[in-house]
Design a protein around this motif. Structure first.
Motif, PDB file in Angstrom:
ATOM      1  N   ARG A  61       8.032  23.580  -8.984  1.00 42.56           N
ATOM      2  CA  ARG A  61       7.509  24.937  -9.166  1.00 42.56           C
ATOM      3  C   ARG A  61       8.247  25.876  -8.231  1.00 42.56           C
ATOM      4  O   ARG A  61       8.731  25.470  -7.174  1.00 42.56           O
ATOM      5  CB  ARG A  61       5.998  24.990  -8.885  1.00 42.56           C
ATOM      6  CG  ARG A  61       5.162  24.157  -9.837  1.00 42.56           C
ATOM      7  CD  ARG A  61       3.702  24.140  -9.415  1.00 42.56           C
ATOM      8  NE  ARG A  61       3.082  25.464  -9.500  1.00 42.56           N
ATOM      9  CZ  ARG A  61       1.838  25.724  -9.055  1.00 42.56           C
ATOM     10  NH1 ARG A  61       1.115  24.760  -8.504  1.00 42.56           N
ATOM     11  NH2 ARG A  61       1.344  26.934  -9.172  1.00 42.56           N
ATOM     12  N   ASP A 104       5.609  31.162  -7.626  1.00 43.39           N
ATOM     13  CA  ASP A 104       4.502  30.612  -8.400  1.00 43.39           C
ATOM     14  C   ASP A 104       3.493  29.912  -7.494  1.00 43.39           C
ATOM     15  O   ASP A 104       2.276  30.137  -7.584  1.00 43.39           O
ATOM     16  CB  ASP A 104       5.049  29.634  -9.440  1.00 43.39           C
ATOM     17  CG  ASP A 104       3.955  29.106 -10.362  1.00 43.39           C
ATOM     18  OD1 ASP A 104       2.984  29.841 -10.608  1.00 43.39           O
ATOM     19  OD2 ASP A 104       4.075  27.961 -10.829  1.00 43.39           O
ATOM     20  N   LEU A 133      13.234  26.912 -10.191  1.00 38.97           N
ATOM     21  CA  LEU A 133      12.354  26.157 -11.068  1.00 38.97           C
ATOM     22  C   LEU A 133      13.188  25.313 -12.023  1.00 38.97           C
ATOM     23  O   LEU A 133      14.207  25.751 -12.539  1.00 38.97           O
ATOM     24  CB  LEU A 133      11.480  27.116 -11.871  1.00 38.97           C
ATOM     25  CG  LEU A 133      10.329  26.511 -12.681  1.00 38.97           C
ATOM     26  CD1 LEU A 133       9.333  25.853 -11.745  1.00 38.97           C
ATOM     27  CD2 LEU A 133       9.656  27.595 -13.497  1.00 38.97           C
TER      28      LEU A 133
END
Length: 329
Positions: free
Chosen positions: A71, A75, A310
């Protein structure tokens, strides 16, 4: 908002274009510093999350997701801040009791004010929190001389919502390198004698490298991850235990620069890479430049976002050149 280049009695930055060097024979020095783990020994966000949010165990899991690239930093951070349910004042009480400031930071800050050395905080944290911490530990007058380059935030009155307002529209939220680049450019424009300001960066972790790559002089807190990384990859740095060490070194650097350059032109410790990285830092330039310079150090300096990028098919080419999650930040 522009980054301040001269100390001033109010926190707002309004007249950057009017800034002049103190003397034609004195190099303008500008300091940038990380906040958590550098000025203060603890992480302000971690203190809040552990006491009023997701808790230490969940936070550690989330931190690991950033390191592995599962992630993005942005986020995960939104989840951490979103887990808080405490009014700002109540949350600050635990920070005030827990945080420890570097024992020599206040003296160093006064030294900067006395010597016309602008001191700026560059952080991935939230500006309202950092400002309140500095106001409390330094006093509002002293704190007003420090500009904070960080993300803003919307915090509801009842503490049920903590929402970061990201400084940049990237997966990092705040591109520290871009902030230092902007400050360097503004400082150069403000020096009407053609001299180039000396940029100093102070940090403790590998996540500080995006900003550190733009500095002429890098200070790394001794015994922590940034020093380990610099040693491993032969990146020039100066270790420090407290800000008293930094003050002594800056005095030496000032004397050295005055002797070699008389404060004119390029600094004696100018970092030519700062301009190089800016020229090749676009995504399109990465594959070609990697072929030219494939070392791990250059990969990290060239596009540090890749290490917290990501994992998606859209970055397949970059992941092949920069294995995601190989550097902890």
């Amino acid at each position: 908002m522009p980054i301040a280049l001269t100390p001033r009695p109010v926190p707002e930055i309004k007249h950057l274009g009017d800034v002049k060097t103190r003397s034609a024979n004195k190099r303008k020095i500008i300091c940038f510093s990380d906040f958590d783990g550098t000025i203060f020994m603890q992480d302000t966000g971690h203190v809040l999350f552990d006491n009023h949010g997701c808790g230490s165990k969940r936070r550690e899991i989330l931190d690991e997701q950033i390191k592995t690239g599962d992630r993005s930093f942005r986020d995960v951070s939104e989840e951490m801040w979103g887990s808080l349910n405490v009014p700002f004042e109540d949350g600050f009480e635990v920070m005030e009791k827990t945080l420890e400031i570097d024992p020599d930071f206040q003296s160093f800050h006064q030294y900067c004010i006395a010597n016309n050395i602008p001191f700026n905080v560059i952080s991935a944290g939230l500006k309202p929190i950092l400002r309140r911490v500095l106001d409390t530990f330094l006093g509002e007058e002293a704190s007003s001389h420090i500009d904070i380059v960080a993300n803003d935030a919307n915090i509801s009155a009842d503490g049920s919502e903590w929402k970061p307002i990201w400084r940049h529209d990237t997966e990092l939220g705040h591109d520290k390198a871009l902030s230092v680049q902007e400050a360097r450019k503004e400082a150069e424009l403000a020096c009407d004698d053609g001299s180039i300001p000396l940029i100093v960066f102070i940090g403790d972790g590998v996540s500080d490298l995006p900003a550190a790559r733009e500095a002429d002089v890098l200070f790394a807190r001794r015994g922590l991850r940034l020093e380990e990384y610099c040693t491993e990859h032969k990146i020039p740095y100066i270790p420090f235990d407290t800000f008293a060490d930094i003050q002594r070194e800056i005095e030496k650097i000032k004397e050295e620069d005055d002797k070699k350059t008389a404060g004119k032109g390029l600094p004696a410790r100018f970092n030519p890479r700062a301009n190089l990285w800016r020229r090749v830092s676009s995504k399109n330039a990465v594959p070609r430049y990697v072929v030219m310079s494939p070392t791990k150090e250059e990969k990290m300096f060239l596009w540090p976002e890749a290490f917290t990028e990501l994992k998606t098919p859209s970055v397949e080419t970059i992941e092949e050149a920069f294995p995601v999650g190989t550097v902890q930040g």
